[in-house]
Scaffold this motif. Structure first.
Motif, PDB file in Angstrom:
ATOM      1  N   HIS A 233      68.800  39.424  90.047  1.00 43.49           N
ATOM      2  CA  HIS A 233      69.048  39.204  91.470  1.00 43.49           C
ATOM      3  C   HIS A 233      69.456  40.516  92.138  1.00 43.49           C
ATOM      4  CE1 HIS A 233      70.381  37.559  95.228  1.00 43.49           C
ATOM      5  NE2 HIS A 233      71.612  38.010  95.033  1.00 43.49           N
ATOM      6  N   PHE A 234      68.728  40.900  93.169  1.00 47.93           N
ATOM      7  CA  PHE A 234      69.054  42.108  93.918  1.00 47.93           C
ATOM      8  C   PHE A 234      69.160  41.781  95.404  1.00 47.93           C
ATOM      9  CE2 PHE A 234      66.908  43.856  90.178  1.00 47.93           C
ATOM     10  CZ  PHE A 234      67.800  44.854  89.814  1.00 47.93           C
ATOM     11  N   ARG A 235      70.084  42.437  96.060  1.00 43.13           N
ATOM     12  CA  ARG A 235      70.165  42.377  97.513  1.00 43.13           C
ATOM     13  C   ARG A 235      69.459  43.609  98.052  1.00 43.13           C
ATOM     14  NH1 ARG A 235      75.918  41.593  99.456  1.00 43.13           N
ATOM     15  NH2 ARG A 235      74.810  40.812 101.272  1.00 43.13           N
ATOM     16  N   CYS A 236      68.516  43.406  98.952  1.00 42.93           N
ATOM     17  CA  CYS A 236      67.664  44.515  99.382  1.00 42.93           C
ATOM     18  C   CYS A 236      68.465  45.642 100.017  1.00 42.93           C
ATOM     19  CB  CYS A 236      66.608  44.002 100.362  1.00 42.93           C
ATOM     20  SG  CYS A 236      65.381  42.921  99.587  1.00 42.93           S
ATOM     21  N   ARG A 237      69.582  45.311 100.657  1.00 42.52           N
ATOM     22  CA  ARG A 237      70.330  46.367 101.333  1.00 42.52           C
ATOM     23  C   ARG A 237      70.923  47.376 100.344  1.00 42.52           C
ATOM     24  NH1 ARG A 237      75.362  43.364 104.174  1.00 42.52           N
ATOM     25  NH2 ARG A 237      73.651  42.236 105.117  1.00 42.52           N
ATOM     26  N   LEU A 286      65.163  41.106 102.882  1.00 41.15           N
ATOM     27  CA  LEU A 286      64.300  42.264 103.062  1.00 41.15           C
ATOM     28  C   LEU A 286      64.466  42.855 104.459  1.00 41.15           C
ATOM     29  CD1 LEU A 286      62.070  43.949 101.669  1.00 41.15           C
ATOM     30  CD2 LEU A 286      60.411  42.522 102.842  1.00 41.15           C
ATOM     31  N   ASP A 287      64.802  42.017 105.439  1.00 37.89           N
ATOM     32  CA  ASP A 287      64.981  42.511 106.803  1.00 37.89           C
ATOM     33  C   ASP A 287      66.191  43.437 106.929  1.00 37.89           C
ATOM     34  OD1 ASP A 287      67.347  40.441 107.678  1.00 37.89           O
ATOM     35  OD2 ASP A 287      65.853  39.516 106.378  1.00 37.89           O
ATOM     36  N   GLU A 288      67.111  43.387 105.946  1.00 37.34           N
ATOM     37  CA  GLU A 288      68.298  44.240 105.987  1.00 37.34           C
ATOM     38  C   GLU A 288      68.055  45.586 105.301  1.00 37.34           C
ATOM     39  OE1 GLU A 288      71.388  41.913 104.257  1.00 37.34           O
ATOM     40  OE2 GLU A 288      71.447  40.505 105.919  1.00 37.34           O
ATOM     41  N   LEU A 289      66.829  45.789 104.870  1.00 34.99           N
ATOM     42  CA  LEU A 289      66.472  47.055 104.241  1.00 34.99           C
ATOM     43  C   LEU A 289      66.155  48.061 105.337  1.00 34.99           C
ATOM     44  CD1 LEU A 289      65.928  48.543 101.612  1.00 34.99           C
ATOM     45  CD2 LEU A 289      63.618  47.651 101.640  1.00 34.99           C
ATOM     46  N   HIS A 290      67.078  48.961 105.586  1.00 35.71           N
ATOM     47  CA  HIS A 290      66.944  49.923 106.677  1.00 35.71           C
ATOM     48  C   HIS A 290      67.004  51.315 106.083  1.00 35.71           C
ATOM     49  CE1 HIS A 290      67.431  51.528 110.741  1.00 35.71           C
ATOM     50  NE2 HIS A 290      68.316  52.354 110.213  1.00 35.71           N
ATOM     51  N   SER A 291      65.894  52.029 106.152  1.00 37.50           N
ATOM     52  CA  SER A 291      65.852  53.342 105.522  1.00 37.50           C
ATOM     53  C   SER A 291      64.836  54.223 106.217  1.00 37.50           C
ATOM     54  CB  SER A 291      65.490  53.214 104.043  1.00 37.50           C
ATOM     55  OG  SER A 291      65.307  54.475 103.453  1.00 37.50           O
ATOM     56  N   ASP A 292      65.150  55.510 106.267  1.00 39.21           N
ATOM     57  CA  ASP A 292      64.206  56.490 106.799  1.00 39.21           C
ATOM     58  C   ASP A 292      63.327  57.088 105.700  1.00 39.21           C
ATOM     59  OD1 ASP A 292      65.244  56.162 109.328  1.00 39.21           O
ATOM     60  OD2 ASP A 292      66.757  57.716 109.058  1.00 39.21           O
ATOM     61  N   PHE A 293      63.514  56.608 104.479  1.00 34.88           N
ATOM     62  CA  PHE A 293      62.774  57.163 103.346  1.00 34.88           C
ATOM     63  C   PHE A 293      61.281  56.883 103.528  1.00 34.88           C
ATOM     64  CE2 PHE A 293      61.173  57.164  98.969  1.00 34.88           C
ATOM     65  CZ  PHE A 293      61.704  58.367  98.512  1.00 34.88           C
ATOM     66  N   ASP A 294      60.463  57.910 103.510  1.00 39.80           N
ATOM     67  CA  ASP A 294      59.022  57.797 103.747  1.00 39.80           C
ATOM     68  C   ASP A 294      58.310  57.540 102.425  1.00 39.80           C
ATOM     69  OD1 ASP A 294      56.473  57.819 104.608  1.00 39.80           O
ATOM     70  OD2 ASP A 294      56.455  59.904 105.296  1.00 39.80           O
ATOM     71  N   LEU A 295      57.990  56.271 102.184  1.00 40.21           N
ATOM     72  CA  LEU A 295      57.362  55.904 100.919  1.00 40.21           C
ATOM     73  C   LEU A 295      55.855  56.117 100.933  1.00 40.21           C
ATOM     74  CD1 LEU A 295      59.360  52.704 100.045  1.00 40.21           C
ATOM     75  CD2 LEU A 295      59.678  54.989  99.173  1.00 40.21           C
ATOM     76  N   SER A 296      55.303  56.347 102.123  1.00 38.04           N
ATOM     77  CA  SER A 296      53.854  56.570 102.168  1.00 38.04           C
ATOM     78  C   SER A 296      53.469  57.863 101.451  1.00 38.04           C
ATOM     79  CB  SER A 296      53.383  56.610 103.619  1.00 38.04           C
ATOM     80  OG  SER A 296      53.965  57.705 104.305  1.00 38.04           O
ATOM     81  N   ARG A 297      54.437  58.773 101.281  1.00 39.20           N
ATOM     82  CA  ARG A 297      54.155  60.033 100.594  1.00 39.20           C
ATOM     83  C   ARG A 297      54.347  59.937  99.083  1.00 39.20           C
ATOM     84  NH1 ARG A 297      57.293  64.412 104.508  1.00 39.20           N
ATOM     85  NH2 ARG A 297      56.196  63.877 106.446  1.00 39.20           N
ATOM     86  N   GLU A 298      54.912  58.817  98.649  1.00 39.93           N
ATOM     87  CA  GLU A 298      55.212  58.668  97.228  1.00 39.93           C
ATOM     88  C   GLU A 298      54.039  58.035  96.483  1.00 39.93           C
ATOM     89  OE1 GLU A 298      57.997  59.692  95.668  1.00 39.93           O
ATOM     90  OE2 GLU A 298      58.632  60.580  97.568  1.00 39.93           O
ATOM     91  N   LEU A 329      60.926  36.087  94.065  1.00 42.40           N
ATOM     92  CA  LEU A 329      61.309  35.269  95.209  1.00 42.40           C
ATOM     93  C   LEU A 329      62.004  36.188  96.206  1.00 42.40           C
ATOM     94  CD1 LEU A 329      62.735  31.694  94.940  1.00 42.40           C
ATOM     95  CD2 LEU A 329      63.357  33.188  96.807  1.00 42.40           C
ATOM     96  N   LEU A 330      61.445  36.271  97.400  1.00 39.89           N
ATOM     97  CA  LEU A 330      61.886  37.233  98.405  1.00 39.89           C
ATOM     98  C   LEU A 330      62.333  36.483  99.655  1.00 39.89           C
ATOM     99  CD1 LEU A 330      61.843  40.304  99.324  1.00 39.89           C
ATOM    100  CD2 LEU A 330      59.519  39.850 100.126  1.00 39.89           C
ATOM    101  N   THR A 331      63.472  36.884 100.231  1.00 40.66           N
ATOM    102  CA  THR A 331      63.924  36.252 101.470  1.00 40.66           C
ATOM    103  C   THR A 331      63.987  37.277 102.593  1.00 40.66           C
ATOM    104  OG1 THR A 331      66.317  36.622 101.215  1.00 40.66           O
ATOM    105  CG2 THR A 331      65.373  34.689 100.112  1.00 40.66           C
ATOM    106  N   ALA A 332      63.819  36.779 103.823  1.00 42.76           N
ATOM    107  CA  ALA A 332      63.932  37.632 105.008  1.00 42.76           C
ATOM    108  C   ALA A 332      64.103  36.732 106.227  1.00 42.76           C
ATOM    109  CB  ALA A 332      62.702  38.512 105.177  1.00 42.76           C
ATOM    110  N   ARG A 333      64.548  37.338 107.311  1.00 40.25           N
ATOM    111  CA  ARG A 333      64.677  36.575 108.547  1.00 40.25           C
ATOM    112  C   ARG A 333      63.304  36.334 109.165  1.00 40.25           C
ATOM    113  NH1 ARG A 333      69.019  40.066 109.528  1.00 40.25           N
ATOM    114  NH2 ARG A 333      67.890  41.181 111.159  1.00 40.25           N
ATOM    115  N   THR A 334      63.221  35.293 109.982  1.00 37.02           N
ATOM    116  CA  THR A 334      61.992  34.964 110.684  1.00 37.02           C
ATOM    117  C   THR A 334      61.519  36.154 111.514  1.00 37.02           C
ATOM    118  OG1 THR A 334      62.728  32.677 110.846  1.00 37.02           O
ATOM    119  CG2 THR A 334      60.959  33.350 112.324  1.00 37.02           C
ATOM    120  N   GLY A 335      60.222  36.409 111.476  1.00 34.50           N
ATOM    121  CA  GLY A 335      59.655  37.500 112.246  1.00 34.50           C
ATOM    122  C   GLY A 335      59.140  38.618 111.381  1.00 34.50           C
ATOM    123  N   LEU A 336      59.600  38.690 110.148  1.00 30.59           N
ATOM    124  CA  LEU A 336      59.126  39.723 109.240  1.00 30.59           C
ATOM    125  C   LEU A 336      58.051  39.124 108.341  1.00 30.59           C
ATOM    126  CD1 LEU A 336      61.278  42.392 107.535  1.00 30.59           C
ATOM    127  CD2 LEU A 336      59.487  41.273 106.237  1.00 30.59           C
TER     128      LEU A 336
END
Length: 955
Positions: A233-237, A286-298, A329-336
């Motif tokens: 179990h992991f919390r995305c934040r 997942l909606d609480e995952l806030h990061s400037d880390f650019d994964l498109s370069r990885e 199993l992934l959770t997030a707020r509505t809209g994501l």
């Protein structure tokens, strides 16, 4: 060699029952596949088959194959019983000797009673790790974290399932989900066989984290998914806490940052890699995952031993590049949203229905008298009751009830304001309750402090909490380290109040303690409190978070949420923008509470803390901005001219604005908002509106001076929402409430209100929970509202009894033009009643009785009635049980009826014989344009006979 081994095994099974010989014959097979000798040695020692010296001899061997050979030599030297026990250990400890399962099944080994009486100890590293995981998750999930100081509630005593709905890729409903175990069931609701992620989404506070906590508890106690041996179990934040330069391999992420094996971690990880389907991963928020880390370069990570940034590992776990086959199993707020290729199932968590609310009341208030008083108070106050549809708010409200019930010995009810109770009221009440709980208690003296005195006494605490909340909200930060806490001047006592909670320390060596607010809404409340109460906050800073909303004029359908992880490895590609994980709920809730705190009704309370001039200045700035924003937003919405209406399709942003207006409780603001709605058809379908939003909607719309059409289809309104719409019904001519969990109770409210004003023309109640009782209320509406032209009641629970009431009302109506009854169970008796209504009817043009269990008798009555009808043009009888005999009667009808244009008999039991009769009848009928017979008992070769009659559609 394999053939020889198989032959020798057959010889053993047929005639040789020596366990010693079995070990001899299969010696190399055992040497190859036994990887764990310690577990065998431990059991042989415990049951006195081995001595300590024997154990030392085995352990002294230099390689694993040598250990197995020496172990076999010693076991065989001990005799038949020891050899039989050796095989018994291999059979019982399946995880330790997984590669021997096929062989053990093939030889059909069956131990004697003596051997079965022996004690087996499981010292296998994988089994030991599974036990450790169960223990850790059991401890972590046993108690519910709550606001109250030094208080923990047992999960088993408080948890109640919420409404779970399976949905499709576009969030269309696929039916309800019965239990948590169904989340992992692969037989229902599967959208993509290749996907591995079950995506659970819902509004803030609807219970997503509690659902995962319950899953953990069930697995820890062996009540969930027997095949799952690993539960991570992991919390995305938590992934935001890693530095950009950090790199971990998958093994370190799982073991060092979750649960470390007590022995042989390499062996445990190797098992996990071999059998990934035995692992379940849950990622919360997942909606609480806030990061400037650019994964498109990885680059993608496919190797489990290759170090990478933890966010890269998360992305590759979800995409299946790492541990393919593991359940996620992934959770997030509505809209994501997440890419379709990842999805296996999509589940919408809706919160509490009325039945869930009653179950929750029974849990929280075991005494029946207290339950009754609580439910009566909620029934008398629909505003609070509608908030209880969200489990978090329900818990807050119930805890407040419990506090005041205990404080007053149950002799008085909870004192609430005379006006409507808003979300701000509830959070102010929560704050007051918990500040009061810090005061010394006395058996003889009750707390008599007023709310203003309580807030004034706790001013330093409130200011410190507001400062840390504001700091986090401004930076979209939800986890606070020691630096932020110290900068806010929070004291140790403030941390114990329960508004903030400590997070587990990351890493095997630990580190500085970090904190988070119990919920995002609490952080938003204290942010708003800081903006109002701090005299140094100017108007620009006060209004800052309003500018974070989606800009007016967004294209319809644009979400205020960003795309899901915009990594190339998830199929999204690289996107422009500095913050790919950003969400806006914390801004919107802050604005909501800001409107509530600056409302006129709370000025007397806040003047104890804030200078009067400051409050006046901030109120003026807020109202000016709110009026301008609302006017601009309403003007920006696109209009569509349809069906004689000037239709506007509002977006969820409009609901947020209405919520803010409702929090003000200002009739002036409500009137101005209503004045700005220039359209006469307001569409709010699929906006995820809940019953509480109906309070806000009514607060504005009851000021609307013209008649209005309102579309609220496919939301989550339930009966409370219907009740909250009462002030609007004097204006509404079109009411669409389909797919909203409305029961007979809500229909009763509709009947009482709509028959007062008698202006409704369109009533949509498709796919709700209406029974024959509710059908009687609808019939009353149809009887008394002489202008009602359209009635949609499909997919409810109406039987022949309710069908008779409705049919009689249809018969007496001179205005009804369109009746939709698809998916009920009116049967032949109901069909006969509708047949009676059809005779000589003067206005009905469209009728659907599809999927209503209508057989030949009902079909005959309907066909005969249509011989006397001259208005009906469309008739749907799809998915019933009509046969050739019924078709014969419809053929006779077609020789007489020259009005009917569309007759749908799809998916019945009509054969080529009945089809021929219908085709023959068309010679005397030029009016009908189609008879649809797809899905009947007509073979393709038989259908060719009717190819020349284009009006017969049967293929």
């Amino acid at each position: 060699m394999e053939k020889q081994d198989h032959h020798e095994m057959e010889v053993f099974q047929l005639g040789c029952h020596s366990h010693i010989k079995l070990l001899t014959v299969n010696r190399e097979h055992l040497v190859t596949h036994i990887r764990n000798t310690q577990c065998l040695v431990d059991n042989l020692l415990k049951n006195d088959y081995f001595s300590a010296e024997d154990s030392e001899i085995v352990c002294a061997c230099p390689t694993q194959p040598d250990k197995v050979r020496k172990l076999l030599d010693l076991v065989q030297s001990k005799g038949e019983e020891a050899s039989e026990f050796f095989l018994y250990v291999l059979q019982r400890l399946e995880d330790a000797y997984v590669d021997l399962r096929p062989w053990l099944s093939e030889i059909a080994f069956s131990p004697s009673q003596l051997i079965q009486s022996k004690t087996i100890v499981n010292t296998d590293p994988v089994s030991r790790y599974t036990q450790k995981l169960r223990h850790q998750l059991g401890c972590d999930s046993k108690f519910v974290l709550c606001y109250a100081q030094k208080e923990e509630l047992l999960l088993e005593d408080t948890y109640v399932d919420a409404l779970m709905e399976l949905v499709g890729f576009n969030n269309e409903s696929l039916g309800s989900l019965g239990s948590l175990a169904c989340l992992l069931d692969h037989s229902s609701g599967v959208l993509n066989e290749h996907g591995e992620t079950v995506f659970v989404f819902g509004d803030a506070g609807v219970g997503k984290s509690m659902l995962l906590q319950r899953l953990q508890s069930l697995w820890a106690t062996g009540r969930l998914a027997a095949g799952v041996k690993f539960f991570f179990h992991f919390r995305c934040r938590m992934f935001c806490c890693f530095k950009e330069s950090e790199a971990l391999c998958l093994q370190d992420l799982l073991f060092k940052h979750f649960c470390y094996p007590e022995q042989d971690p390499e062996e445990v990880f190797a098992f996990l890699l071999r059998f990934p389907h035995t692992a379940l991963f849950t990622f919360d928020g997942l909606d609480e995952l806030h990061s400037d880390f650019d994964l498109s370069r990885e680059p993608d990570v496919c190797c489990p031993w290759e170090p990478a940034h933890p966010l890269v590992l998360l992305a590759n776990l979800l995409s299946g590049r790492l541990l393919k086959g593991a359940s996620k199993l992934l959770t997030a707020r509505t809209g994501l949203e997440i890419p379709r290729q990842l999805l296996r199932k999509k589940v919408l968590l809706r919160g509490f229905s009325p039945s869930h609310l009653r179950a929750y009341a029974r849990r929280m208030f075991p005494e029946r008298a207290a339950q009754r008083r609580l439910l009566e108070q909620l029934e008398a106050n629909p505003n609070l009751c509608s908030l209880c549809a969200v489990p978090l708010f329900c818990w807050i409200i119930f805890r407040c009830f419990q506090h005041f019930h205990a404080a007053l010995d149950g002799s008085s009810q909870l004192q609430l304001p005379d006006r409507a109770v808003t979300l701000t009221d509830v959070f102010l009440l929560v704050t007051e309750v918990h500040l009061n709980r810090t005061q010394p208690s006395s058996l003889v003296q009750r707390n008599t402090r007023s709310p203003a005195e309580t807030l004034r006494a706790g001013w330093a605490t409130l200011r410190a909490l507001g400062r840390v909340a504001h700091l986090g909200t401004a930076r979209s930060l939800f986890v606070f380290g020691q630096e932020e806490v110290q900068a806010s001047e929070l004291q140790d006592g403030d941390l114990q109040l329960g508004f903030l909670r400590a997070l587990p320390e990351l890493g095997p060596e630990g580190g500085q303690q970090s904190y988070e607010f119990f919920h995002l809404t609490l952080q938003a409340f204290f942010t708003a409190f800081f903006l109002v109460a701090d005299d140094k906050v100017g108007t620009k800073e006060l209004l800052r978070f309003f500018r974070e909303w989606a800009p007016p004029g967004e294209a319809a359908g644009t979400s205020c949420y960003p795309a899901f992880l915009s990594f190339q490895c998830l199929g999204g590609g690289s996107q422009a923008g500095p913050e790919p994980f950003r969400n806006k709920d914390h801004f919107q809730f802050t604005n909501l509470f800001l409107c509530g705190l600056l409302a006129k009704a709370r000025q007397k309370l806040l003047r104890q803390l804030v200078p009067k001039a400051t409050l006046r200045r901030k109120r003026k700035a807020l109202w000016t901005h709110l009026f301008a924003s609302l006017r601009s937003y309403l003007k920006s919405l696109p209009r569509v001219q349809s069906g004689g209406f000037n239709q506007v399709h509002a977006m969820p942003t409009f609901l947020w604005m209405l919520r803010c207006i409702y929090e003000t409780q200002s009739q002036k603001v409500g009137r101005l908002a209503a004045k700005g709605i220039s359209a006469d058809y307001l569409k709010l379908a699929f906006c995820n509106a809940c019953s509480a939003d109906c309070s806000a909607l009514s607060f504005v719309l009851h000021h609307f001076r013209r008649r209005l059409a309102l579309d609220l289809d496919n939301n989550n309104l339930n009966d409370y929402g219907v009740r909250e719409l009462q002030p609007c019904f004097s204006r509404l001519t079109v009411i669409r409430l389909s797919v909203n969990q409305i029961t007979d109770t809500g229909v009763k409210v509709l009947s009482e209100e709509l028959t007062k004003y008698k202006i409704v023309k369109y009533l949509g109640l498709y796919n709700n929970q209406i029974t024959d009782v509710g059908a009687r209320y609808v019939a009353q509406i149809l009887e008394e509202c002489k202008g009602l032209t359209h009635l949609k009641l499909g997919k409810n629970q109406i039987t022949s009894e309710g069908g008779k009431y409705l049919a009689l009302a249809v018969k007496n109506s001179t205005s009804i033009a369109d009746i939709g009854m698809w998916g009920n169970q009116i049967g032949d008796e109901g069909a006969k009643a509708f047949a009676e209504a059809l005779k000589d009817h003067t206005s009905l043009t469209n009728l659907s009785l599809a999927s209503n269990s209508i057989s030949t008798e009902g079909g005959k009555s309907l066909a005969q009635a249509l011989q006397q009808n001259t208005t009906l043009t469309i008739f749907w009888l799809t998915q019933n049980e009509l046969n050739d005999e019924a078709a014969e009667y419809f053929a006779e009808m077609l020789k007489v009826n020259q009005t009917l244009k569309h007759l749908w008999l799809i998916h019945n039991k009509i054969t080529a014989k009945g089809t021929a009769q219908l085709a023959e009848a068309l010679r005397n009928n030029t009016a009908i344009t189609e008879i649809c017979l797809n899905g009947n008992l007509i073979h393709p070769e038989e259908a060719k006979v009717f190819e020349n009659e284009k009006r017969i559609i049967c293929s």
